[in-house]
Design a protein around this motif. Sequence first.
Motif, PDB file in Angstrom:
ATOM      1  N   MET A  83      43.237   3.354  49.699  1.00 21.89           N
ATOM      2  CA  MET A  83      43.418   2.473  48.554  1.00 21.89           C
ATOM      3  C   MET A  83      42.105   2.262  47.805  1.00 21.89           C
ATOM      4  N   GLU A  84      41.011   2.203  48.538  1.00 23.38           N
ATOM      5  CA  GLU A  84      39.713   2.080  47.883  1.00 23.38           C
ATOM      6  C   GLU A  84      39.418   3.308  47.024  1.00 23.38           C
ATOM      7  N   GLN A  85      39.870   4.466  47.485  1.00 24.38           N
ATOM      8  CA  GLN A  85      39.727   5.671  46.665  1.00 24.38           C
ATOM      9  C   GLN A  85      40.495   5.565  45.353  1.00 24.38           C
ATOM     10  N   LYS A  86      41.591   4.788  45.399  1.00 25.19           N
ATOM     11  CA  LYS A  86      42.436   4.619  44.208  1.00 25.19           C
ATOM     12  C   LYS A  86      42.127   3.353  43.429  1.00 25.19           C
ATOM     13  N   GLY A  87      41.001   2.713  43.770  1.00 27.60           N
ATOM     14  CA  GLY A  87      40.545   1.599  42.946  1.00 27.60           C
ATOM     15  C   GLY A  87      40.746   0.224  43.512  1.00 27.60           C
ATOM     16  N   LEU A  88      41.011   0.095  44.796  1.00 29.20           N
ATOM     17  CA  LEU A  88      41.178  -1.220  45.407  1.00 29.20           C
ATOM     18  C   LEU A  88      39.888  -2.028  45.273  1.00 29.20           C
ATOM     19  N   THR A  89      40.034  -3.264  44.787  1.00 25.15           N
ATOM     20  CA  THR A  89      38.866  -4.137  44.629  1.00 25.15           C
ATOM     21  C   THR A  89      39.156  -5.486  45.255  1.00 25.15           C
ATOM     22  N   ARG A  90      38.075  -6.214  45.592  1.00 25.29           N
ATOM     23  CA  ARG A  90      38.223  -7.546  46.129  1.00 25.29           C
ATOM     24  C   ARG A  90      38.602  -8.513  45.015  1.00 25.29           C
ATOM     25  N   ARG A  91      39.321  -9.551  45.406  1.00 26.57           N
ATOM     26  CA  ARG A  91      39.715 -10.583  44.412  1.00 26.57           C
ATOM     27  C   ARG A  91      38.489 -11.351  43.968  1.00 26.57           C
TER      28      ARG A  91
END
Length: 216
Positions: A208-216
């Motif tokens: 998911m981080e590869q697909k742009g997952l970011t922290r709130r």
Amino acid sequence: MTLHADLFFSFRSPYSYLAIGRYRAMAEEHDLDITLRTVWPIAIRDPDILFTGNPNAPRYILMDSMRVAQHLGIPYRWPRPDPVAQNLMTREIAKDQPIIHRIARMGQAATRRGKGLVFADEVSRLIFSGEVDGWNEGDHLAGAASRSDLDFAELEAEVVNDADALDAEIAENQAALEAAGHWGVPTLVFDGEPFFGQDRIATAQWRMEQKGLTRR
């Protein structure tokens, strides 16, 4: 951009219990929406997979789930009562299954309200943590619903009055799991890719981080 994933989950699966809290934390900490998709336990939908084959399978699951819980520091005990009515000595599964039918339908009703992930975590702690006996009695489930910002009386009424539709949604969840390429739980499906098991959470987050997952 909010990412979306589906978590296929069983209220009798110890590995689902060992995963649900971590997936809940991931969703709360990141811009991520995880939809809980309840399925029937394997003992209900296909008991031949585990309970008529090698006798080592259920023994290993119990031993390994206890070991994983100890490693993760998660409290764990086999449920009292078991969500599935089954003689663990003979492996015979009862025809009447009031507990698992009730709680699985309740989980799907919670998903209808966008609270499935939180509710499943709260209920799984009741079932598997060993903190209470009779987790399905008294006000234990009402407390789990309250902690999930759900109206317990409303859930209970829906479980009774809309049982057939809830069961159809659970069947659709199972079909979607199989269509995604797996059959077991917990399985997170993200962007069409299944991640099976409580030991694939870090891998799922990496993807998911590869697909742009970011922290709130």
